[in-house]
Design a protein around this motif. Structure first.
Motif, PDB file in Angstrom:
ATOM      1  N   LEU A 168       0.815  -1.214   0.000  1.00  0.00           N
ATOM      2  CA  LEU A 168       0.000   0.000   0.000  1.00  0.00           C
ATOM      3  C   LEU A 168       0.852   1.269   0.000  1.00  0.00           C
ATOM      4  N   MET A 169       1.998   1.224   0.660  1.00  0.00           N
ATOM      5  CA  MET A 169       2.865   2.401   0.718  1.00  0.00           C
ATOM      6  C   MET A 169       3.383   2.798  -0.664  1.00  0.00           C
ATOM      7  N   LYS A 170       3.271   1.896  -1.634  1.00  0.00           N
ATOM      8  CA  LYS A 170       3.693   2.209  -3.002  1.00  0.00           C
ATOM      9  C   LYS A 170       2.606   2.951  -3.776  1.00  0.00           C
ATOM     10  N   SER A 171       1.416   3.061  -3.168  1.00  0.00           N
ATOM     11  CA  SER A 171       0.319   3.792  -3.811  1.00  0.00           C
ATOM     12  C   SER A 171       0.609   5.279  -3.737  1.00  0.00           C
ATOM     13  N   GLU A 172       0.370   5.963  -4.821  1.00  0.00           N
ATOM     14  CA  GLU A 172       0.524   7.413  -4.803  1.00  0.00           C
ATOM     15  C   GLU A 172      -0.521   8.048  -5.703  1.00  0.00           C
TER      16      GLU A 172
END
Length: 192
Positions: free
Chosen positions: A10-14
């Motif tokens: 999820l932290m790769k979502s931008e």
């Protein structure tokens, strides 16, 4: 909350910078958000925000409603007549990016809280999942878990303090208008 494989993904979502959320959503703000924006832009608080009625928005959080002399309202960032955020520039960028509200800093993710008001999980924002906006978020570099958690915890602290202020305002015998409420929060309002 621990950094799990799901969280790392999820932290790769931008943000895909499609500006759909800047055009279509009601953006609830706290007094801390308004103060940052007012200091950054020089615009008085009453020009930055609008107090929205239940007819204007779909919001089920009762604690966020401000009791005014003319009914309950929720504090949100002002919009242009066409529905765009007042800070959406003609080049589809945020003209107040450095001072943007905490919700914008966390998007396209959202935080899930447990019964003790602690951060329990992170997920893609509900407005994306329920297709409220045609968001074009993407998997890219994203943000680090530490940076995200710092932002999420700051947003939580600011929101908790704001809710306490709303509670204090709502228990007053005399209800006022928008500018009275903003002054109660310690925010500068225009003279007009």
């Amino acid at each position: 909350m621990k950094e799990t494989k799901k969280i790392i993904k999820l932290m790769k979502s931008e943000c895909g910078q499609c500006t759909a959320c800047c055009r279509e959503l009601f953006l609830e703000v706290t007094d801390a958000d308004i103060l940052r924006l007012a200091e950054h832009t020089g615009i008085p608080a009453d020009k930055l925000v609008k107090l929205y009625s239940r007819a204007d928005i779909d919001c089920d959080e009762e604690s966020d409603w401000v009791s005014l002399s003319y009914g309950k309202r929720a504090l949100g960032l002002n919009k242009r007549r066409n529905g765009d955020c007042i800070f959406l520039s003609s080049s589809n960028t945020c003209s107040a990016y450095e001072a943007r509200p905490m919700t914008c800093r966390i998007f396209p993710l959202s935080v899930v809280y447990d019964d003790d008001d602690e951060i329990a999980d992170v997920e893609i924002s509900d407005v994306i999942l329920d297709k409220s906006v045609p968001c074009k978020h993407r998997c890219a570099r994203g943000t680090s878990f530490r940076t995200f958690m710092t932002r999420a915890k700051k947003a939580q602290r600011e929101n908790d303090r704001y809710i306490e202020k709303i509670d204090s305002w709502n228990t007053r015998k005399t209800k006022g208008n928008k500018n009275d409420f903003l002054a109660f929060l310690g925010l500068r309002v225009s003279n007009t």
